[in-house]
Write a protein that holds these residues in place. Structure first.
Motif, short mmCIF file in Angstrom:
data_model
loop_
_atom_site.label_atom_id
_atom_site.label_comp_id
_atom_site.label_asym_id
_atom_site.label_seq_id
_atom_site.Cartn_x
_atom_site.Cartn_y
_atom_site.Cartn_z
N SER A 84 0.82 -1.21 0.00
CA SER A 84 0.00 0.00 0.00
C SER A 84 0.86 1.26 0.00
O SER A 84 0.42 2.30 -0.49
N ASN A 128 1.12 3.00 -3.36
CA ASN A 128 -0.07 3.53 -4.03
C ASN A 128 0.00 5.04 -4.25
O ASN A 128 -0.42 5.52 -5.30
N ASN A 179 -16.17 -6.01 -2.98
CA ASN A 179 -14.94 -5.56 -2.33
C ASN A 179 -15.36 -4.78 -1.09
O ASN A 179 -16.54 -4.75 -0.75
N TRP A 192 -11.53 -0.20 -7.52
CA TRP A 192 -11.91 -0.18 -6.12
C TRP A 192 -13.20 0.62 -5.94
O TRP A 192 -14.24 0.06 -5.70
N ASN A 193 -13.18 1.94 -6.14
CA ASN A 193 -14.41 2.74 -6.04
C ASN A 193 -15.25 2.66 -7.30
O ASN A 193 -16.45 2.82 -7.26
N LEU A 236 -6.45 -0.49 -9.90
CA LEU A 236 -6.63 -1.27 -8.67
C LEU A 236 -5.44 -1.05 -7.75
O LEU A 236 -4.33 -1.52 -8.03
N PRO A 237 -5.65 -0.34 -6.62
CA PRO A 237 -4.57 -0.11 -5.68
C PRO A 237 -4.04 -1.43 -5.10
O PRO A 237 -4.75 -2.44 -5.07
N GLU A 266 -6.63 -4.64 1.49
CA GLU A 266 -7.91 -3.93 1.67
C GLU A 266 -8.58 -3.57 0.35
O GLU A 266 -9.74 -3.17 0.33
N TYR A 267 -7.86 -3.71 -0.77
CA TYR A 267 -8.42 -3.40 -2.09
C TYR A 267 -8.76 -4.67 -2.88
O TYR A 267 -9.13 -4.60 -4.04
#
Length: 175
Positions: A52, A55, A124, A150-151, A157-158, A162-163
């Motif tokens: 992360s 990112n 997700n 993700w959003n 895609l990070p 958590e992603y």
């Protein structure tokens, strides 16, 4: 993608494509016996394993991240077949990974596999860890692939757990 062997969320990420008999409430696994009239569900997990911390600079974000599934339209009597999940990104190393789940037709006739309309979705988690479900074009998933994200499903895609997420869809076995 999918290179961690002891992910607390998923387990062994190498085993990221699984299948189950959904009609009978079966567990996801590596193999099912096809039974005419039953519905089956396919699960494909994805995780950009970049740290992360990469990112913010953009180095950890997978670009043009996609998933596709390959599945036959028919399984001949007495034959085995497979469903392949493929996850890829332009800047991933390797650029794509794939895994398979197997299906067996032990009946005395051919079985046709029919996608269940509007059954495909992507799950997700948001920043608070709550599950979010996005509708997915199942025909696109099976014909060329869908973008991950993700959003939004924009192919960006990070990196980090958590992603991560998964796609599920159903098909029916018809004889």
């Amino acid at each position: 993608f999918n290179s961690i062997t002891n992910n607390a969320k998923h387990g062994n990420e190498f085993n990221f494509t699984q299948i189950r008999n959904a009609t009978d409430g079966g567990q996801f696994g590596e193999h099912v016996d096809l039974i005419p009239g039953k519905e089956y569900e396919v699960y494909v997990f994805y995780h950009n394993n970049a740290k992360s911390s990469l990112n913010e600079s953009g180095e950890g974000i997978a670009q043009n991240a996609q998933m596709r599934v390959q599945m036959p339209g028919r399984v001949a009597k007495g034959a085995d077949a497979r469903v392949d999940g493929v996850v890829s990104a332009d800047n991933a190393k390797p650029q794509q990974v794939w895994d398979e789940a197997k299906m067996s037709n032990k009946t005395d006739g051919d079985i046709t596999l029919r996608y269940v309309q509007d059954s495909a979705n992507l799950t997700n988690a948001d920043a608070a860890g709550n599950n979010r479900v996005f509708d997915v074009d199942g025909h696109a998933l099976l014909q060329g692939g869908i973008k991950l994200g993700w959003n939004e499903m924009d192919g960006k895609l990070p990196g980090c757990n958590e992603y991560s997420g998964y796609v599920k869809y159903r098909f029916k076995a018809v004889q």
